[in-house]
Design an enzyme around this catalytic site. Structure first.
Site, PDB file in Angstrom:
ATOM      1  N   ASP A 181      -1.129  -6.041  -0.211  1.00 30.19           N
ATOM      2  CA  ASP A 181      -1.568  -5.420   1.041  1.00 30.19           C
ATOM      3  C   ASP A 181      -3.073  -5.191   1.043  1.00 30.19           C
ATOM      4  O   ASP A 181      -3.620  -4.652   0.075  1.00 30.19           O
ATOM      5  CB  ASP A 181      -0.903  -4.041   1.194  1.00 30.19           C
TER       6      ASP A 181
ATOM      7  N   GLU B  48      -1.690  -5.460   8.499  1.00 28.85           N
ATOM      8  CA  GLU B  48      -0.876  -4.910   9.584  1.00 28.85           C
ATOM      9  C   GLU B  48      -1.542  -5.132  10.941  1.00 28.85           C
ATOM     10  O   GLU B  48      -2.763  -4.960  11.055  1.00 28.85           O
ATOM     11  CB  GLU B  48      -0.673  -3.396   9.385  1.00 28.85           C
TER      12      GLU B  48
ATOM     13  N   ASP C  24       0.844  -1.200   0.000  1.00 31.24           N
ATOM     14  CA  ASP C  24       0.000   0.000   0.000  1.00 31.24           C
ATOM     15  C   ASP C  24       0.884   1.257   0.000  1.00 31.24           C
ATOM     16  O   ASP C  24       0.385   2.381  -0.064  1.00 31.24           O
ATOM     17  CB  ASP C  24      -1.000  -0.003   1.161  1.00 31.24           C
ATOM     18  N   SER C  25       2.221   1.052  -0.002  1.00 29.77           N
ATOM     19  CA  SER C  25       3.146   2.165  -0.246  1.00 29.77           C
ATOM     20  C   SER C  25       2.920   2.730  -1.648  1.00 29.77           C
ATOM     21  O   SER C  25       3.448   3.802  -1.969  1.00 29.77           O
ATOM     22  CB  SER C  25       4.599   1.716  -0.070  1.00 29.77           C
TER      23      SER C  25
ATOM     24  N   LYS D 209      -1.499  -9.413   2.713  1.00 30.96           N
ATOM     25  CA  LYS D 209      -0.772  -8.992   3.926  1.00 30.96           C
ATOM     26  C   LYS D 209      -1.631  -7.982   4.668  1.00 30.96           C
ATOM     27  O   LYS D 209      -2.310  -7.173   4.031  1.00 30.96           O
ATOM     28  CB  LYS D 209       0.575  -8.364   3.554  1.00 30.96           C
TER      29      LYS D 209
ATOM     30  N   GLU E  91       9.010  -4.423  10.642  1.00 31.48           N
ATOM     31  CA  GLU E  91       9.458  -3.135  10.103  1.00 31.48           C
ATOM     32  C   GLU E  91      10.028  -2.243  11.192  1.00 31.48           C
ATOM     33  O   GLU E  91       9.387  -1.982  12.220  1.00 31.48           O
ATOM     34  CB  GLU E  91       8.283  -2.434   9.390  1.00 31.48           C
TER      35      GLU E  91
HETATM   36  O1  KIV Z   1       3.562  -1.153   1.673  1.00 29.75           O
HETATM   37  C1  KIV Z   1       4.744  -1.531   1.722  1.00 29.75           C
HETATM   38  O2  KIV Z   1       5.576  -1.209   0.856  1.00 29.75           O
HETATM   39  C2  KIV Z   1       5.156  -2.376   2.839  1.00 29.75           C
HETATM   40  C3  KIV Z   1       6.615  -2.684   2.997  1.00 29.75           C
HETATM   41  C4  KIV Z   1       7.340  -1.506   3.479  1.00 29.75           C
HETATM   42  C5  KIV Z   1       6.842  -3.862   3.844  1.00 29.75           C
HETATM   43  O3  KIV Z   1       4.336  -2.784   3.596  1.00 29.75           O
END
Ligand code: KIV
Length: 271
Positions: free
Chosen positions: A90, A122, A51-52, A120, A189
């Site tokens: 994510d 969090e 989600d980055s 994934k 992280e």
């Molecule tokens: O969204 C992302 O890029 C991440 C990584 C930093 C692990 O969750």
């Protein structure tokens, strides 16, 4: 022969075998077809549609604004460029926190509409019920502990997490809960290297570190950071392998000059 070299298609089982054999896992983010294709060709083990994307693709300050539909768009583009890597997506902010039925529905949409291999999310104890429900539906889940950017307004900063004993103890407990709930791996992280070592040694499943030292079972970086596309972000944990920003600015600058000088296209480039 390393598992990495032998394997034609990486699965969650491959990652477990890598941990068992002491072979490190490589993971990078990807958000589109073309980069996914190049990373897959370079034999990356795992591609994370993070989600980055909210930061590096859309220019938002945080990961919070990205939607499930937008994650699905990025993930299906990545899948079309991937033959070998395991693709993890994510679940974005707001698509799983409210209850486990909503979490399952979001995970199902990702799997059905993108062809991705895993999701994934969090958090620890707070999301364990959702993890269990998603895993029981047959969807592999990767956990994410330590600095969890979707909670940035709760933390207040992007500083190293779990330096205090109480937060470190919670993280250790959360990692066990995620493993028991059925996660196949956990991202750690921005936590102290010694804590990441302890967690990695105490879990059977692989840990993937970002800013969590060398003892994790694998490493992940955001592609724009490691390729030097995003040059403003320079945390200590980042190793920049390329300075793509300078190369791109130089190439585009030369193109602009050629166009202005009427030197592009030339006769050989014309019909
Ligand atoms: O969204 C992302 O890029 C991440 C990584 C930093 C692990 O969750």
């Amino acid at each position: 022969m390393s598992i990495h070299k032998e394997i034609k298609k990486v699965t969650t089982h491959t990652l477990q075998k890598m941990k068992n054999n002491g072979e490190k896992i490589s993971m990078l983010t990807a958000y589109d077809f073309s980069f996914a294709k190049l990373f897959d060709k370079a034999n990356i083990d795992v591609l994370l549609v993070g989600d980055s994307a909210s930061n590096v693709m859309a220019g938002h300050e945080t990961t919070l604004p990205i939607t499930l539909d937008q994650m699905i768009y990025h993930a299906s583009s990545v899948i079309r460029g991937t033959d070998r890597a395991l693709v993890v997506v994510d679940l974005p902010f707001g698509s799983y926190q409210s209850n486990s039925d909503i979490a399952l529905a979001s995970a199902v949409r990702i799997m059905k509409e993108t062809g991705a291999h895993a999701i994934k999310l969090e958090g620890g104890e707070e999301i364990v019920e959702s993890v269990k429900k998603i895993v029981s539906a047959g969807i592999p889940v990767m956990g994410h502990l330590g600095l969890t950017p979707q909670s940035i307004y709760k933390f207040g900063t992007y500083n190293v997490r779990a330096k205090e004993e109480s937060e470190a103890n919670k993280l250790k407990n959360d990692s066990k809960l995620l493993q028991e709930a059925g996660c196949f791996a956990v991202v750690l992280e921005k936590i102290p290297a010694l804590l990441a070592k302890e967690v990695s040694e105490s879990l059977n499943i692989p840990t993937i570190g970002i800013g969590a030292g060398k003892h994790c079972d694998g490493q992940v970086l955001v592609m724009h950071d490691m390729l030097g596309i995003n040059t403003e972000f320079k945390p200590r944990f980042l190793r920049q392998y390329l300075n793509l920003a300078d190369s791109i600015v130089d190439a585009v600058g030369r193109y602009v000059s050629d166009v202005k000088a009427n030197e592009f296209p030339n006769d050989a480039e014309s019909y």
